[in-house]
Write a protein that holds these residues in place. Structure first.
Motif, PDB file in Angstrom:
ATOM      1  N   THR A 284     -11.287  46.688 -20.267  1.00 44.92           N
ATOM      2  CA  THR A 284      -9.993  46.550 -20.933  1.00 44.92           C
ATOM      3  C   THR A 284      -9.008  45.814 -20.028  1.00 44.92           C
ATOM      4  OG1 THR A 284      -9.321  48.733 -20.118  1.00 44.92           O
ATOM      5  CG2 THR A 284     -10.285  48.624 -22.329  1.00 44.92           C
ATOM      6  N   PRO A 285      -8.051  45.074 -20.593  1.00 43.94           N
ATOM      7  CA  PRO A 285      -7.074  44.348 -19.782  1.00 43.94           C
ATOM      8  C   PRO A 285      -6.249  45.288 -18.902  1.00 43.94           C
ATOM      9  CG  PRO A 285      -7.052  43.547 -22.036  1.00 43.94           C
ATOM     10  CD  PRO A 285      -7.895  44.794 -22.033  1.00 43.94           C
ATOM     11  N   PHE A 286      -5.748  44.743 -17.803  1.00 45.86           N
ATOM     12  CA  PHE A 286      -4.997  45.535 -16.818  1.00 45.86           C
ATOM     13  C   PHE A 286      -3.570  45.016 -16.723  1.00 45.86           C
ATOM     14  CE2 PHE A 286      -3.481  46.366 -12.498  1.00 45.86           C
ATOM     15  CZ  PHE A 286      -3.772  47.714 -12.341  1.00 45.86           C
ATOM     16  N   ARG A 287      -2.612  45.928 -16.786  1.00 43.61           N
ATOM     17  CA  ARG A 287      -1.198  45.603 -16.575  1.00 43.61           C
ATOM     18  C   ARG A 287      -0.616  46.626 -15.597  1.00 43.61           C
ATOM     19  NH1 ARG A 287       2.224  42.942 -20.150  1.00 43.61           N
ATOM     20  NH2 ARG A 287       3.777  43.312 -18.518  1.00 43.61           N
ATOM     21  N   ASP A 288       0.342  46.174 -14.796  1.00 42.31           N
ATOM     22  CA  ASP A 288       1.024  47.080 -13.877  1.00 42.31           C
ATOM     23  C   ASP A 288       2.388  46.490 -13.561  1.00 42.31           C
ATOM     24  OD1 ASP A 288       1.704  48.184 -11.006  1.00 42.31           O
ATOM     25  OD2 ASP A 288       0.105  49.481 -11.765  1.00 42.31           O
ATOM     26  N   VAL A 289       3.401  47.339 -13.499  1.00 41.26           N
ATOM     27  CA  VAL A 289       4.754  46.845 -13.237  1.00 41.26           C
ATOM     28  C   VAL A 289       4.839  46.163 -11.872  1.00 41.26           C
ATOM     29  CG1 VAL A 289       5.911  48.497 -14.760  1.00 41.26           C
ATOM     30  CG2 VAL A 289       5.435  49.139 -12.390  1.00 41.26           C
ATOM     31  N   SER A 290       3.999  46.566 -10.941  1.00 43.86           N
ATOM     32  CA  SER A 290       4.015  45.943  -9.615  1.00 43.86           C
ATOM     33  C   SER A 290       3.552  44.489  -9.683  1.00 43.86           C
ATOM     34  CB  SER A 290       3.128  46.727  -8.641  1.00 43.86           C
ATOM     35  OG  SER A 290       3.662  48.004  -8.386  1.00 43.86           O
ATOM     36  N   LEU A 291       2.595  44.196 -10.554  1.00 43.56           N
ATOM     37  CA  LEU A 291       2.153  42.815 -10.729  1.00 43.56           C
ATOM     38  C   LEU A 291       3.271  41.959 -11.317  1.00 43.56           C
ATOM     39  CD1 LEU A 291      -1.481  43.198 -12.126  1.00 43.56           C
ATOM     40  CD2 LEU A 291      -0.830  42.258  -9.908  1.00 43.56           C
ATOM     41  N   ASP A 292       3.971  42.507 -12.309  1.00 41.02           N
ATOM     42  CA  ASP A 292       5.088  41.773 -12.900  1.00 41.02           C
ATOM     43  C   ASP A 292       6.183  41.523 -11.861  1.00 41.02           C
ATOM     44  OD1 ASP A 292       3.758  41.873 -15.312  1.00 41.02           O
ATOM     45  OD2 ASP A 292       4.928  43.528 -16.121  1.00 41.02           O
ATOM     46  N   ARG A 293       6.436  42.525 -11.043  1.00 44.26           N
ATOM     47  CA  ARG A 293       7.457  42.395 -10.000  1.00 44.26           C
ATOM     48  C   ARG A 293       7.049  41.352  -8.961  1.00 44.26           C
ATOM     49  NH1 ARG A 293       7.936  47.393  -9.036  1.00 44.26           N
ATOM     50  NH2 ARG A 293       6.699  47.599  -7.137  1.00 44.26           N
ATOM     51  N   ALA A 294       5.765  41.337  -8.610  1.00 41.91           N
ATOM     52  CA  ALA A 294       5.272  40.358  -7.641  1.00 41.91           C
ATOM     53  C   ALA A 294       5.412  38.934  -8.177  1.00 41.91           C
ATOM     54  CB  ALA A 294       3.815  40.652  -7.301  1.00 41.91           C
ATOM     55  N   LEU A 295       5.121  38.752  -9.465  1.00 39.01           N
ATOM     56  CA  LEU A 295       5.242  37.431 -10.070  1.00 39.01           C
ATOM     57  C   LEU A 295       6.701  36.975 -10.091  1.00 39.01           C
ATOM     58  CD1 LEU A 295       4.055  35.026 -11.625  1.00 39.01           C
ATOM     59  CD2 LEU A 295       4.326  36.373 -13.728  1.00 39.01           C
ATOM     60  N   LYS A 296       7.590  37.852 -10.512  1.00 41.29           N
ATOM     61  CA  LYS A 296       9.009  37.484 -10.580  1.00 41.29           C
ATOM     62  C   LYS A 296       9.555  37.177  -9.185  1.00 41.29           C
ATOM     63  CE  LYS A 296      13.413  38.877 -12.621  1.00 41.29           C
ATOM     64  NZ  LYS A 296      14.096  39.845 -13.526  1.00 41.29           N
ATOM     65  N   ASP A 297       9.178  37.995  -8.219  1.00 37.20           N
ATOM     66  CA  ASP A 297       9.635  37.787  -6.847  1.00 37.20           C
ATOM     67  C   ASP A 297       9.154  36.436  -6.313  1.00 37.20           C
ATOM     68  OD1 ASP A 297      10.881  39.018  -4.385  1.00 37.20           O
ATOM     69  OD2 ASP A 297       8.860  38.657  -3.618  1.00 37.20           O
ATOM     70  N   HIS A 298       7.913  36.091  -6.632  1.00 40.83           N
ATOM     71  CA  HIS A 298       7.352  34.815  -6.187  1.00 40.83           C
ATOM     72  C   HIS A 298       8.149  33.651  -6.772  1.00 40.83           C
ATOM     73  CE1 HIS A 298       4.737  31.487  -5.453  1.00 40.83           C
ATOM     74  NE2 HIS A 298       3.674  32.198  -5.110  1.00 40.83           N
ATOM     75  N   ILE A 299       8.434  33.716  -8.070  1.00 41.95           N
ATOM     76  CA  ILE A 299       9.146  32.617  -8.743  1.00 41.95           C
ATOM     77  C   ILE A 299      10.553  32.457  -8.182  1.00 41.95           C
ATOM     78  CG2 ILE A 299      10.077  31.832 -10.954  1.00 41.95           C
ATOM     79  CD1 ILE A 299       7.708  33.430 -12.259  1.00 41.95           C
TER      80      ILE A 299
END
Length: 284
Positions: free
Chosen positions: A120-135
């Motif tokens: 099943t697909p994986f989501r985590d708020v930490s991944l979203d935060r890492a992406l936003k921080d990178h951008i």
């Protein structure tokens, strides 16, 4: 000329979203003979032998002069026990790739998802935060998609009529192509956990959700949707930089060996950012 309507997806990579036919999404497709002859995966783990389903002792390791004599006395285990022990070792070995930071816990969480999530697909708020921080933190004028979009919006907005012309949409795609999409291949990603969990990315979609223009200023709401695959393909395992580590050997066998076949999965990340600028910036 007509106004561009929002929301509007301005960029998509060539790879498609939810591509379960990708080579790194295969599982349970290789035999013991293939793993040993083609990939040279004879010795996988210091704890168990997945081919004979036996528990190892310290003397079973290749460097032990006694290994050949004592292997016959190794304890037999079930396939389920073997898989569980391999996953425990998989998690333990992951810690050298995630030494510090707010994302260091993710790799163990994702390994457990591979063990129990059935693909099943994986989501985590930490991944979203890492992406936003990178951008947001990418301030390279040549690489940052955020800064390149900021410059393009300032330059191509029809300031007299207060809209972005639909005919100029392709300019937004081209400036993104000229930059570097957010990936976790920086030096710090080798230690903070993001390099081992995501590293490169499979697909990126960028959408401008809204664009407000007042007087000589604008504010755009931009959404990034990024997907990666938590899986290994044959090319990965044939590279020395992967095959030399027990971490990747265990991962490959758990995923691809036809006696295990644990499913890889889609890793999904999203981030929404604000981009604001002014008419004056287009004149710089």
């Amino acid at each position: 000329m007509t106004a561009l309507q929002f929301p509007c997806t301005i960029f998509k990579t060539q790879n498609r979203m939810d591509d379960y036919d990708a080579s790194d999404m295969r599982c349970g497709d290789l035999t013991e003979a293939q793993l040993k002859s083609y990939y040279r995966l004879n010795y996988i783990s210091d704890r168990v032998d997945p081919y004979t389903l036996t528990r190892r002792s310290s003397m079973d390791r290749p460097q032990s002069m006694f290994c050949c004599n004592l292997r016959s006395h190794s304890e037999k285990i079930t396939r389920q026990q073997c898989a569980a022990m391999l996953f425990d070792e998989f998690r333990s070995l992951s810690r050298k790739f995630s030494l510090y930071g707010p994302y260091s816990h993710l790799i163990e969480k994702m390994i457990t998802h591979m063990q129990k999530g059935n693909g099943t697909p994986f989501r985590d708020v930490s991944l979203d935060r890492a992406l936003k921080d990178h951008i947001i933190r990418d301030n390279s004028p040549d690489n940052s998609t955020r800064l390149l979009l900021k410059e393009a919006l300032s330059s191509y907005i029809d300031w007299a009529n207060k809209y972005f012309p639909a005919g100029e949409k392709d300019r937004l795609r081209k400036v993104i192509l000229g930059g570097k999409l957010p990936k976790f291949d920086r030096l710090q990603d080798n230690y903070n956990g993001m390099g081992i969990t995501v590293h490169d990315t499979w697909v990126t979609h960028i959408t401008i959700r809204s664009l407000q223009i007042e007087k000589d200023e604008y504010r755009a709401v931009v959404h990034y949707k990024v997907q990666d695959h938590f899986g290994l393909d044959s090319d990965d395992m044939l590279k020395t930089k992967f095959s030399q580590f027990h971490f990747f050997r265990i991962w490959f066998v758990l995923q691809r060996y036809n006696q295990f076949g644990f499913k890889p999965f889609m890793t999904n990340m999203e981030a929404t950012i604000d981009i604001s600028g002014s008419r004056d910036e287009s004149k710089k």
